[in-house]
Scaffold this active site. Structure first.
Site, PDB file in Angstrom:
ATOM      1  CD  GLU A 255      -0.768  -0.356   3.329  1.00 43.77           C
ATOM      2  OE1 GLU A 255      -0.751   0.501   4.493  1.00 43.77           O
ATOM      3  OE2 GLU A 255      -2.176  -0.789   3.569  1.00 43.77           O
ATOM      4  CG  HIS A 298      -2.587   0.075   7.690  1.00 40.53           C
ATOM      5  ND1 HIS A 298      -2.540  -0.868   6.432  1.00 40.53           N
ATOM      6  CD2 HIS A 298      -3.360  -0.390   9.483  1.00 40.53           C
ATOM      7  CE1 HIS A 298      -3.264  -1.594   6.835  1.00 40.53           C
ATOM      8  NE2 HIS A 298      -3.405  -0.896   8.067  1.00 40.53           N
TER       9      HIS A 298
END
Length: 744
Positions: A255, A298
């Site tokens: 990501e 995150h």
């Protein structure tokens, strides 16, 4: 596959001191004997090769979560041999309990430890395991303060005994060896030959589920975690998979944030050149739709200065020969094709016990029966159309964080640290960029420097100079930064002031647990003193939220610039980020939601409200919706990013619905859940609660997979509400797009 322990450094111990760190947490600031180093931390990569013979202990063994996890793991086949409760002793689950990791290490000789303690205790627990030289340390807790992790990594890099997985990671699991150290949902897994390394826990479960449904199992699955810096990265895992006879193919799930994916691409490119029969590798990247300057759930999901975007990561891996997909549900068919073309051996696993084999076959039969009953099958949708690329995220040195100080607040704090700020120069003087931030690849703080401050050129000219967290920047590292600033020929006074500025920035950075502190500096013609201006500061909210440190600093947070809807989400532990409208009809469209006063009346009204569990899956969901519908004449993409969080409840789901319904652009709500720790039946109960409390007046499409999926689907069926439920992702997406455009 037995765990292999080996190290050329035997009998070397920590040299503890009695110091405490500036964070206020317990630490010995332990230093390793220099004689204990061989090749350093890289020597511990082989410790990732867990299996049936791996002996595991739990720290925080008697806690509620650890107990439940241990029972599940033992029943599955994991060889848990005991645990640790500080100051405790006796038995738990029929296994011995010791007062310290060192005592457990001496008596039980474990190969690995799983750390199941809260974030504010996690760093001390990791350090204790490190001091006891446990070969593999798995830390699952999220929200561990960044500075505590950087301190831990400074210790890790100075030894060659212990390897860390995490933090903020689902853990590591050998499916063939039936060894789980983490909280992965076991029903999704099946023994086989695909190795997986992923940042996102939920996306890794999606990947595993796709492989299992396609008849492909997994060998070793490593969750590296989504923190700013992690103990094990993609390249570490790739090195293990390369030489693992049980792994015939590899999947990497990344990501936005950091450069780990680009480093993996470099390794893969070299691997494919030097190996005659390379193992097939497939990959996925999440975060194409992340708004510039936002942190996507995150802690590490943000693009730092000079770091690549999700788009550049995708291209790097694709150019290295990795088969890229846009959603993990496609991995099953893609890996089947790749393995068939490679001619590699994908022999059936027959080494299971009768009970284990029966459990796995029962799971497969239940999956097939559910699919047959619902007359749904797995479909392979079209490949990502690169002629319709994802819009690249802009490079910006600023990040929207829970605590990002205003200019006035920054001036006050800097002045108190003897860093005096001047006003920005009115004339076009030569400016230089300087600061302290995180070097993710080096797992340490670093000096960040560039000889220019131009926003367009800065990302390409910036360089990082990592240094040890415990010792601070050395003379050589500071001189390298000054050279990068092109101040070598400056007057001695200016260079001395720059050195002093670096030391002052580092002192402030460490004492206040910052993530980034940067300034610009200029040297006016004919002057021998530097001028410091344009400060930027943002800080680690985990230090405050997990450990209650720096409350005075975090009290400065200005919530007036934060939209009320985001503040409401925070109260329930939900991460909600509004996304820009793909095609704006006026200048007052919802793309300007940074300003809560913006009118939404002229915005499109055919967007999709997304409700997802897990930051990685939430990012991927918004990415896929954009890719599927952006080329339509009336595009309908995601209106928002919404991660329910790891501790979601039915009430959390109901609150999430209220947030989505408050956005007038939303035409349909898409609930996309893959149950790991989050239970599908709990999600279903939350949806019913939302219909009861929120007065849902929009079409709702629900896609449930994972833990308790059948129970969740049954709850929705019995409710007889206007909800369309799917288990296949592509079918759900097609229906969402149809409903968003009026059912056409």
């Amino acid at each position: 596959m037995p765990f292999r322990r080996s190290c050329c450094c035997q009998g070397k111990k920590f040299l503890p001191s009695s110091k405490f760190n500036t964070c206020g947490s317990r630490t010995s600031f332990a230093l390793f004997s220099s004689s204990s180093r061989c090749n350093g931390y890289d020597d511990t990569i082989h410790n990732l090769r867990i299996g049936g013979a791996t002996r595991v202990i739990f720290q925080g063994f008697t806690g509620k979560q650890a107990t439940a996890n241990a029972k599940e793991s033992i029943e599955w086949g994991t060889q848990i041999v005991g645990g640790v409760k500080p100051g405790g002793s006796g038995e738990h689950l029929g296994l011995p309990v010791f007062p310290s990791v060192r005592a457990a290490m001496e008596q039980l000789k474990p190969d690995a430890t799983g750390i199941y303690v809260a974030a504010h205790q996690a760093a001390a627990a990791i350090e204790e395991a490190l001091e006891a030289e446990v070969p593999l340390i798995v830390a699952v807790a999220e929200h561990i303060p960044l500075h505590e992790i950087m301190r831990i990594h400074s210790m890790l890099t100075a030894q060659s005994k212990s390897r860390l997985v995490g933090a903020n990671a689902p853990g590591i699991i050998s499916v063939i060896g039936r060894c789980r150290i983490g909280f992965q949902p076991l029903p999704c897994f099946s023994p086989g030959h695909i190795g997986i390394i992923a940042k996102s826990g939920t996306l890794s479960y999606e990947t595993v589920g796709s492989l299992t449904r396609a008849g492909l199992g997994q060998s070793l699955c490593i969750g590296m975690g989504g923190d700013v810096i992690t103990g094990t990265n993609f390249v570490d895992a790739l090195k293990v998979f390369e030489h693992d006879d049980d792994t015939e193919a590899i999947i990497i799930v990344g990501e936005l944030g950091g450069t780990a994916e680009e480093e993996a691409a470099d390794w893969i490119r070299d691997y494919r050149k030097r190996v005659r029969d390379p193992k097939p590798i497939a990959g996925l990247i999440g975060g194409f739709q992340a708004p510039p300057g936002r942190i996507m759930g995150h802690a590490g999901a943000w693009v730092g200065l000079g770091e690549g975007t999700a788009e550049s990561k995708y291209k790097a891996l694709e150019n290295a020969g990795v088969t890229m997909v846009d959603h993990p549900a496609k991995f099953g068919s893609v890996m089947k094709d790749s393995l068939a073309k490679s001619g590699r051996n994908v022999k059936k696993i027959v080494c299971l016990s009768i009970d284990q084999k029966s459990t796995y076959l029962t799971f497969c039969e239940e999956q097939l029966a559910a699919q047959a009953q619902q007359h749904r099958s797995y479909h392979t949708s079209r490949h990502l159309n690169r002629s319709q690329p994802f819009p690249p995220a802009s490079q910006s040195p600023s990040q929207r964080r829970s605590l990002h100080l205003t200019v006035e607040q920054s001036l006050t704090l800097l002045n108190s640290s003897n860093i005096h700020i001047d006003s920005s120069p009115s004339s076009p003087l030569s400016s230089h960029f300087l600061g302290i931030t995180v070097a993710r690849s080096a797992r340490s703080p670093c000096i960040i420097a560039a000889p220019i401050t131009s926003p367009t050129q800065l990302p390409h000219r910036v360089r990082r100079f990592p240094f040890d967290y415990r010792t601070g920047p050395s003379h050589a590292e500071i001189q390298s930064a000054i050279s990068c600033l092109q101040l070598d020929s400056s007057p001695p006074k200016a260079k001395a002031e720059t050195v002093e500025l670096i030391h002052s920035l580092w002192t402030l950075y460490r004492s206040k647990e910052a993530i980034t502190i940067t300034v610009s500096l200029s040297l006016p013609p004919g002057d021998d003193s530097i001028r410091v201006h344009d400060p930027y500061l943002f800080f680690d909210d985990a230090a405050y939220k997990s450990c209650a440190r720096h409350s005075d600093l975090h009290a400065l947070r200005d919530t007036s610039s934060v939209p009320a809807i985001e503040l409401e989400a925070e109260k329930s532990g939900i991460v909600y980020i509004p996304l820009a409208t793909p095609i704006l009809s006026t200048d007052t469209a919802f793309a300007s939601t940074q300003n809560p006063a913006v009118s939404l009346q002229s915005s499109p009204t055919n967007l999709i409200g997304t409700l997802v569990n897990g930051a990685g899956l939430a990012m991927n969901t918004t990415d896929v919706l954009y890719a599927r519908f952006s080329s339509n004449s009336n595009p309908a993409s995601a209106a928002n990013f919404l991660d329910t969080g790891g501790k979601a409840t039915a009430r959390t789901i109901a609150t999430s619905f209220q947030l989505l319904l408050s956005d007038p652009r939303v035409a349909v709500i898409f609930v996309n859940i893959f149950g790991g720790l989050t239970l599908c039946d709990m999600i279903a109960e939350g949806i019913l609660l939302a219909f009861q409390d929120a007065g849902v007046d929009k079409p709702v499409v629900v896609r449930l997979r994972g833990t308790n999926e059948e129970r969740g689907q049954e709850i929705l069926r019995r409710a007889r509400l206007p909800i369309q439920a799917f288990d296949d992702f592509e079918e759900a997406v097609r229906e969402v797009g149809r409903l968003a455009n009026g059912g056409r």
